[in-house]
Scaffold this motif. Structure first.
Motif, PDB file in Angstrom:
ATOM      1  N   ASN A 165       1.064  -0.738   0.050  1.00 54.84           N
ATOM      2  CA  ASN A 165       0.575   0.234   0.161  1.00 54.84           C
ATOM      3  C   ASN A 165       1.032   1.566   0.004  1.00 54.84           C
ATOM      4  OD1 ASN A 165      -1.723   1.910   0.474  1.00 54.84           O
ATOM      5  ND2 ASN A 165      -2.587   0.686   1.771  1.00 54.84           N
ATOM      6  N   THR A 166       0.872   2.161  -1.381  1.00 53.98           N
ATOM      7  CA  THR A 166       1.862   3.416  -1.246  1.00 53.98           C
ATOM      8  C   THR A 166       0.433   4.146  -0.958  1.00 53.98           C
ATOM      9  OG1 THR A 166       3.037   2.183  -2.733  1.00 53.98           O
ATOM     10  CG2 THR A 166       3.024   4.959  -2.328  1.00 53.98           C
ATOM     11  N   MET A 167       0.925   5.175   0.035  1.00 57.20           N
ATOM     12  CA  MET A 167       0.191   6.084   0.812  1.00 57.20           C
ATOM     13  C   MET A 167       1.028   8.122   0.390  1.00 57.20           C
ATOM     14  SD  MET A 167      -0.626   3.631   4.511  1.00 57.20           S
ATOM     15  CE  MET A 167       0.480   3.735   3.880  1.00 57.20           C
ATOM     16  N   ARG A 168       0.387   8.526   0.142  1.00 56.39           N
ATOM     17  CA  ARG A 168       0.702   9.645   0.259  1.00 56.39           C
ATOM     18  C   ARG A 168       0.188  10.053   1.710  1.00 56.39           C
ATOM     19  NH1 ARG A 168       3.660  12.435  -2.855  1.00 56.39           N
ATOM     20  NH2 ARG A 168       3.653  11.326  -4.576  1.00 56.39           N
ATOM     21  N   LEU A 177       5.771   9.995   1.214  1.00 55.55           N
ATOM     22  CA  LEU A 177       5.080   8.655   0.896  1.00 55.55           C
ATOM     23  C   LEU A 177       5.196   7.829   2.230  1.00 55.55           C
ATOM     24  CD1 LEU A 177       6.069   8.038  -3.257  1.00 55.55           C
ATOM     25  CD2 LEU A 177       3.534   9.031  -1.743  1.00 55.55           C
ATOM     26  N   ALA A 178       4.394   7.247   2.136  1.00 60.77           N
ATOM     27  CA  ALA A 178       4.483   5.598   2.822  1.00 60.77           C
ATOM     28  C   ALA A 178       4.221   4.676   2.413  1.00 60.77           C
ATOM     29  CB  ALA A 178       3.804   5.656   4.441  1.00 60.77           C
ATOM     30  N   HIS A 179       5.173   3.996   2.882  1.00 60.58           N
ATOM     31  CA  HIS A 179       4.909   2.530   2.090  1.00 60.58           C
ATOM     32  C   HIS A 179       4.529   1.178   3.383  1.00 60.58           C
ATOM     33  CE1 HIS A 179       6.467   4.125  -1.716  1.00 60.58           C
ATOM     34  NE2 HIS A 179       7.070   4.197  -0.606  1.00 60.58           N
ATOM     35  N   SER A 180       3.501   0.628   2.779  1.00 58.49           N
ATOM     36  CA  SER A 180       3.139  -1.117   3.881  1.00 58.49           C
ATOM     37  C   SER A 180       3.590  -1.816   3.526  1.00 58.49           C
ATOM     38  CB  SER A 180       2.156  -0.042   4.171  1.00 58.49           C
ATOM     39  OG  SER A 180       1.609  -1.775   5.326  1.00 58.49           O
ATOM     40  N   GLY A 182      -4.015  -9.555  14.757  1.00 58.30           N
ATOM     41  CA  GLY A 182      -4.132  -9.106  13.476  1.00 58.30           C
ATOM     42  C   GLY A 182      -3.740 -10.156  13.097  1.00 58.30           C
ATOM     43  N   PRO A 183      -4.128 -10.796  11.887  1.00 57.80           N
ATOM     44  CA  PRO A 183      -3.871 -12.382  11.836  1.00 57.80           C
ATOM     45  C   PRO A 183      -2.445 -12.489  10.933  1.00 57.80           C
ATOM     46  CG  PRO A 183      -4.765 -11.364   9.942  1.00 57.80           C
ATOM     47  CD  PRO A 183      -5.384 -10.386  11.166  1.00 57.80           C
ATOM     48  N   GLN A 184      -2.218 -10.753  10.456  1.00 60.51           N
ATOM     49  CA  GLN A 184      -0.803 -10.679   9.607  1.00 60.51           C
ATOM     50  C   GLN A 184       0.188 -11.921   9.868  1.00 60.51           C
ATOM     51  OE1 GLN A 184      -2.652  -8.734  11.288  1.00 60.51           O
ATOM     52  NE2 GLN A 184      -2.830  -6.379   9.175  1.00 60.51           N
ATOM     53  N   LEU A 185       0.673 -11.928   9.222  1.00 61.93           N
ATOM     54  CA  LEU A 185       2.441 -13.250   9.382  1.00 61.93           C
ATOM     55  C   LEU A 185       3.474 -11.893   9.527  1.00 61.93           C
ATOM     56  CD1 LEU A 185       1.989 -15.697   7.202  1.00 61.93           C
ATOM     57  CD2 LEU A 185       1.921 -15.731   9.467  1.00 61.93           C
ATOM     58  N   MET A 186       3.140 -10.175   8.403  1.00 63.00           N
ATOM     59  CA  MET A 186       4.495  -9.823   8.578  1.00 63.00           C
ATOM     60  C   MET A 186       3.178  -8.341   8.363  1.00 63.00           C
ATOM     61  SD  MET A 186       6.079  -7.350   6.563  1.00 63.00           S
ATOM     62  CE  MET A 186       5.603  -8.528   4.654  1.00 63.00           C
ATOM     63  N   VAL A 187       3.935  -7.572   9.105  1.00 66.81           N
ATOM     64  CA  VAL A 187       3.238  -6.024   8.335  1.00 66.81           C
ATOM     65  C   VAL A 187       4.909  -5.142   8.885  1.00 66.81           C
ATOM     66  CG1 VAL A 187       2.074  -4.039   9.150  1.00 66.81           C
ATOM     67  CG2 VAL A 187       1.641  -6.528   9.158  1.00 66.81           C
ATOM     68  N   GLN A 188       5.510  -4.218   7.778  1.00 69.95           N
ATOM     69  CA  GLN A 188       6.588  -3.463   7.940  1.00 69.95           C
ATOM     70  C   GLN A 188       5.612  -2.111   6.984  1.00 69.95           C
ATOM     71  OE1 GLN A 188       9.720  -3.788   8.945  1.00 69.95           O
ATOM     72  NE2 GLN A 188       9.151  -6.042   9.849  1.00 69.95           N
ATOM     73  N   THR A 189       5.983  -0.697   7.823  1.00 73.89           N
ATOM     74  CA  THR A 189       6.378   0.323   6.845  1.00 73.89           C
ATOM     75  C   THR A 189       7.054   1.134   6.834  1.00 73.89           C
ATOM     76  OG1 THR A 189       4.090   0.040   7.691  1.00 73.89           O
ATOM     77  CG2 THR A 189       4.085   1.942   7.317  1.00 73.89           C
ATOM     78  N   PHE A 190       7.142   1.521   5.695  1.00 73.57           N
ATOM     79  CA  PHE A 190       8.870   2.759   5.538  1.00 73.57           C
ATOM     80  C   PHE A 190       7.764   4.085   5.004  1.00 73.57           C
ATOM     81  CE2 PHE A 190       9.058  -1.450   5.018  1.00 73.57           C
ATOM     82  CZ  PHE A 190      10.271  -2.235   5.681  1.00 73.57           C
ATOM     83  N   VAL A 191       8.610   5.207   5.303  1.00 74.60           N
ATOM     84  CA  VAL A 191       8.572   6.486   4.976  1.00 74.60           C
ATOM     85  C   VAL A 191       9.541   7.328   4.517  1.00 74.60           C
ATOM     86  CG1 VAL A 191       7.514   9.140   6.379  1.00 74.60           C
ATOM     87  CG2 VAL A 191       7.010   6.576   7.127  1.00 74.60           C
TER      88      VAL A 191
END
Length: 134
Positions: A16-19, A58-61, A43-52
């Motif tokens: 997910n790319t967010m402005r 921009l942020a990338h999740s 949550g059920p996610q195996l991995m979550v990583q977010t970068f700014v």
């Protein structure tokens, strides 16, 4: 093909790319931190990583799910956190890697409407190696 290989075929990776809205960087950071902590605990996610990328705002999740059922579970339990994050940004691009079922495809499309491009890329090959790390 082994049962594990067949199961690996169901993995879904979302990017997910967010402005980030001007003037909302700190609010975004706080909201995303709360959302990721909720996902880590519940949550059920195996991995979550977010970068700014602050320079471009921009942020990338990246979120890794075992299957379409896990995505549905995420949607059911995380909506307040998603709304909190979205108060500080808009989705600029959403990419799905893997082959979700028709229900998840429809949910992704309905949730994003016409606000951004959505792409689906089927898996060719790969593996996941995740160790229990805290």
């Amino acid at each position: 093909m082994s049962a594990q290989s067949t199961h690996d075929d169901t993995f879904l990776l979302f990017r997910n790319t967010m402005r980030i809205t001007d003037g909302h960087l700190e609010g975004f950071r706080e909201a995303i931190s709360r959302a990721v902590e909720f996902a880590r605990q519940h949550g059920p996610q195996l991995m979550v990583q977010t970068f700014v990328d602050e320079e471009r705002m921009l942020a990338h999740s990246f979120q890794l799910y075992r299957d379409s059922d896990a995505v549905r579970t995420h949607w059911k339990i995380a909506d307040p956190y998603i709304q909190d994050v979205m108060a500080h940004c808009r989705v600029e691009r959403f990419e799905v890697f893997g082959e979700p079922d028709a229900d998840v495809v429809a949910g992704v499309r309905a949730g994003l409407g016409e606000q951004c491009p959505v792409t689906f890329s089927p898996r060719i090959a790969g593996f996941v190696r995740l160790a229990a790390v805290d």
